[in-house]
Design a protein around this motif. Structure first.
Motif, short mmCIF file in Angstrom:
data_model
loop_
_atom_site.label_atom_id
_atom_site.label_comp_id
_atom_site.label_asym_id
_atom_site.label_seq_id
_atom_site.Cartn_x
_atom_site.Cartn_y
_atom_site.Cartn_z
N TYR A 432 0.83 -1.20 0.10
CA TYR A 432 0.05 -0.07 -0.04
C TYR A 432 0.81 1.30 0.15
CZ TYR A 432 -4.11 -2.89 0.74
OH TYR A 432 -4.97 -3.92 0.69
N LYS A 433 2.00 1.34 0.73
CA LYS A 433 2.86 2.46 0.68
C LYS A 433 3.55 2.78 -0.85
CE LYS A 433 4.56 3.43 5.28
NZ LYS A 433 5.81 3.62 6.21
N ASN A 434 3.83 1.64 -1.51
CA ASN A 434 4.09 1.77 -2.92
C ASN A 434 3.18 2.44 -3.67
OD1 ASN A 434 6.65 0.79 -2.52
ND2 ASN A 434 6.14 -1.33 -3.01
N LYS A 435 1.75 2.13 -3.39
CA LYS A 435 0.72 2.78 -3.99
C LYS A 435 0.60 4.20 -3.73
CE LYS A 435 -3.80 1.10 -5.61
NZ LYS A 435 -4.92 0.26 -5.35
N LEU A 436 0.72 4.50 -2.72
CA LEU A 436 0.51 5.85 -2.16
C LEU A 436 1.77 6.77 -2.74
CD1 LEU A 436 -0.95 5.76 1.33
CD2 LEU A 436 -1.85 5.67 -0.69
N ASN A 437 2.93 6.23 -2.53
CA ASN A 437 4.13 6.80 -3.13
C ASN A 437 4.29 7.04 -4.44
OD1 ASN A 437 5.24 6.62 -0.39
ND2 ASN A 437 6.46 4.93 -1.02
N ASN A 438 3.41 6.22 -5.49
CA ASN A 438 3.41 6.59 -6.78
C ASN A 438 2.37 7.71 -7.04
OD1 ASN A 438 5.27 4.36 -7.35
ND2 ASN A 438 3.44 3.14 -7.86
N TRP A 439 1.60 8.03 -6.12
CA TRP A 439 0.72 9.07 -6.17
C TRP A 439 1.20 10.39 -5.54
CZ3 TRP A 439 -4.20 5.89 -5.20
CH2 TRP A 439 -4.56 5.09 -5.97
N GLY A 440 2.52 10.35 -5.00
CA GLY A 440 3.07 11.57 -4.53
C GLY A 440 2.61 11.73 -2.85
N LEU A 441 1.93 10.83 -2.26
CA LEU A 441 1.40 10.98 -0.88
C LEU A 441 2.33 10.23 0.20
CD1 LEU A 441 -0.40 12.69 0.91
CD2 LEU A 441 -1.98 10.31 0.91
N THR A 442 3.00 10.82 0.86
CA THR A 442 3.93 10.23 1.80
C THR A 442 3.84 10.61 3.34
OG1 THR A 442 5.73 11.60 1.20
CG2 THR A 442 5.69 9.45 0.22
N ASP A 443 3.40 11.92 3.49
CA ASP A 443 3.28 12.81 4.66
C ASP A 443 1.93 13.26 4.88
OD1 ASP A 443 3.58 14.59 6.61
OD2 ASP A 443 5.25 15.91 5.52
N GLN A 444 1.31 12.95 5.87
CA GLN A 444 0.06 13.27 6.37
C GLN A 444 0.08 14.80 6.61
OE1 GLN A 444 0.13 10.57 9.93
NE2 GLN A 444 -2.22 9.99 9.21
N GLY A 445 1.43 15.53 6.80
CA GLY A 445 1.18 17.01 6.94
C GLY A 445 0.78 17.76 5.67
N VAL A 446 0.76 16.98 4.67
CA VAL A 446 0.55 17.65 3.16
C VAL A 446 -0.79 17.11 2.61
CG1 VAL A 446 2.96 18.32 2.97
CG2 VAL A 446 1.89 16.13 1.91
N VAL A 447 -1.54 16.47 3.51
CA VAL A 447 -2.95 15.81 2.84
C VAL A 447 -3.89 16.89 2.21
CG1 VAL A 447 -5.03 14.83 3.50
CG2 VAL A 447 -3.05 13.91 4.31
N LEU A 448 -4.05 18.11 2.61
CA LEU A 448 -4.93 18.84 2.09
C LEU A 448 -4.37 19.49 0.74
CD1 LEU A 448 -7.58 20.50 2.36
CD2 LEU A 448 -6.44 22.15 3.51
N LYS A 449 -3.33 19.93 0.79
CA LYS A 449 -2.32 20.43 -0.39
C LYS A 449 -2.55 19.23 -1.39
CE LYS A 449 1.95 22.28 -1.90
NZ LYS A 449 3.41 22.80 -1.52
N TRP A 450 -2.35 18.08 -1.10
CA TRP A 450 -2.31 16.83 -1.89
C TRP A 450 -3.59 16.88 -2.87
CZ3 TRP A 450 -4.64 12.04 -2.50
CH2 TRP A 450 -4.28 11.22 -3.40
#
Length: 455
Positions: A432-450
């Protein structure tokens, strides 16, 4: 007759009588009620691998069965029936339908969107089973809770955690702040998703199903049970209820079908006491088709639709990331029994598809065939839930295992395992982390921006 045969006959007779009495909740109804389906629990025990015991649960759940959320379909059906009655153009079945819808309006009055008694009961039972089935998880130390800002989601959370408070009066319930709604109502924070929901392809697909020859033919057959031929002629041409509302025969029938689905939020005794039963207006084939028409909106807006990795699924990534992070923290610190989250079908369905749970992520072609690969009643019934149950071994060198359950049913994930339904946590997390990494989401602090940028 022997005692065994006599006992079997009595049991069979009881089941047959119950099915007749509670026909609105028969198995046929369960198949044709989509996301309005009342929660249905089937015990599914699987032995835990030797030497392992459960120690933590990560959970996301939908609110329980509710009263109809808006009066839209109720108003359409009621106003058309009243108009026909004034002109003496209702059949006996039509008069009975008007009586039933008048009763429904009274039951719903001042309760739109609220949990029903059936919904409250189902949520309480789910929490009791979670506690009873996982005695080694709940030690009374701490649970973290967050809910959507919706009143019915909040009440669902309260009912759920009351089970644990009753057993552990001094339980530390950490209520997470409501400002973290990007985890639960992510569908409101993505401009790309807002645009997707309104795109012409979805609108045209839904319209094509509503206005399909099959919809029109079935609607006319049902209308003949309710109205005189003169009124049906008017309805076929369209009856104006307001400046912006023209109702045709299929619109009326679909409104009645929507109410048929909504009746499942009430308990069988309540339905029986109020003489509410729409089953005489629809054949099984009609129920199946209208379910396909009505539930298509769920499939397209919060299901795999045309792309199981489309924007309607990607937006659940912040919630998946949060579940990964909270699980890692629980494993490392051993200071929490469970993380409990309460929201909506729009939350649970995209997450299930994002996780690639079997039966949630196949794209149908053509769209009208979607019920063969994606069934809302199994994925997002009322009180739908996804549970990750974690297990550790008595031996320190053994891997952490996790079992995923959808609506308390063990499910297959897109990973290999020698101990189904148990998967190694490190492998599941990596996938699941690989899936999220491929979409550029690795940090909860940037969720809204993402969420603002993701396409």
């Amino acid at each position: 007759m022997s005692f065994i045969k006599h006992s079997f006959f009595i049991q069979f007779l009881i089941v047959a009588i119950l099915l007749l009495i509670f026909s609105p909740l028969s198995l046929a109804t369960m198949m044709t009620s989509g996301s309005k389906t009342a929660y249905h629990y089937v015990k599914q025990p699987t032995a835990v691998p030797a030497g392992y015991q459960a120690f933590y649960i990560d959970h996301i759940g939908r609110h329980g069965s509710r009263y109809i959320s808006k009066a839209k379909y109720e108003d359409i059906a009621y106003k058309i029936l009243v108009l026909a009655e004034k002109n003496n153009q209702l059949t006996e079945k039509g008069k009975l339908l008007l009586t039933q819808i008048t009763t429904i309006k009274e039951l719903n009055k001042d309760h739109y969107g609220e949990l029903s008694d059936l919904g409250r009961k189902d949520i309480s039972l789910i929490s009791q089973r979670m506690l009873n089935n996982n005695p080694t998880v709940f030690k009374g130390q701490k649970i973290a809770v967050i809910s959507s800002t919706s009143p019915r989601a909040k009440e669902t959370a309260e009912i759920f955690i009351n089970t644990f408070k009753t057993k552990y009066p001094n339980l530390n319930v950490h209520q997470q702040p409501e400002d973290q709604q990007t985890l639960l109502r992510f569908f409101e924070y993505s401009p790309a998703y807002a645009k997707y929901k309104k795109n012409k392809i979805i609108k045209n697909t839904l319209k094509s199903l509503e206005n399909a020859p099959k919809s029109i033919e079935m609607s006319e057959n049902i209308a003949r049970l309710i109205f005189t031929s003169n009124f049906i002629h008017q309805l076929n041409n369209g009856i104006s209820l307001s400046e912006n509302s023209i109702v045709k025969t299929q619109n009326f029938v679909l409104a009645v079908y929507q109410l048929y689905q909504e009746l499942l939020s009430f308990s069988p005794p309540l339905l029986a006491d109020n003489h509410l039963d729409f089953s005489g207006y629809f054949t099984k084939d009609q129920l199946l088709w209208f379910s396909t028409v009505v539930t298509a909106k769920n499939y397209l807006q919060i299901g795999p639709a045309f792309d199981s990795n489309g924007i309607q699924i990607k937006i659940a990534a912040p919630l998946l990331l949060d579940m990964l992070k909270t699980a890692d923290s629980a494993i490392a610190n051993n200071n929490i029994d469970a993380n409990l989250r309460f929201a909506h079908a729009e939350t649970v369905s995209p997450l299930a598809t994002l996780m690639e749970i079997e039966g949630t992520n196949i794209v149908a072609n053509p769209v009208s065939d979607y019920p063969s690969v994606w069934q809302a009643d199994k994925i997002i019934p009322m009180a739908a839930n996804i549970q990750w149950i974690f297990y550790k071994s008595e031996q320190a060198d053994q891997p952490i295992l996790v079992k995923v359950m959808l609506n308390e049913r063990e499910v297959h994930l897109p990973l290999k395992t020698n101990d189904y339904p148990y998967y190694q946590w490190d492998e599941l997390k990596k996938f699941y982390k690989n899936k999220l990494n491929n979409w550029g989401l690795t940090d909860q602090g940037v969720v809204l921006k993402w969420l603002n940028k993701i396409k």
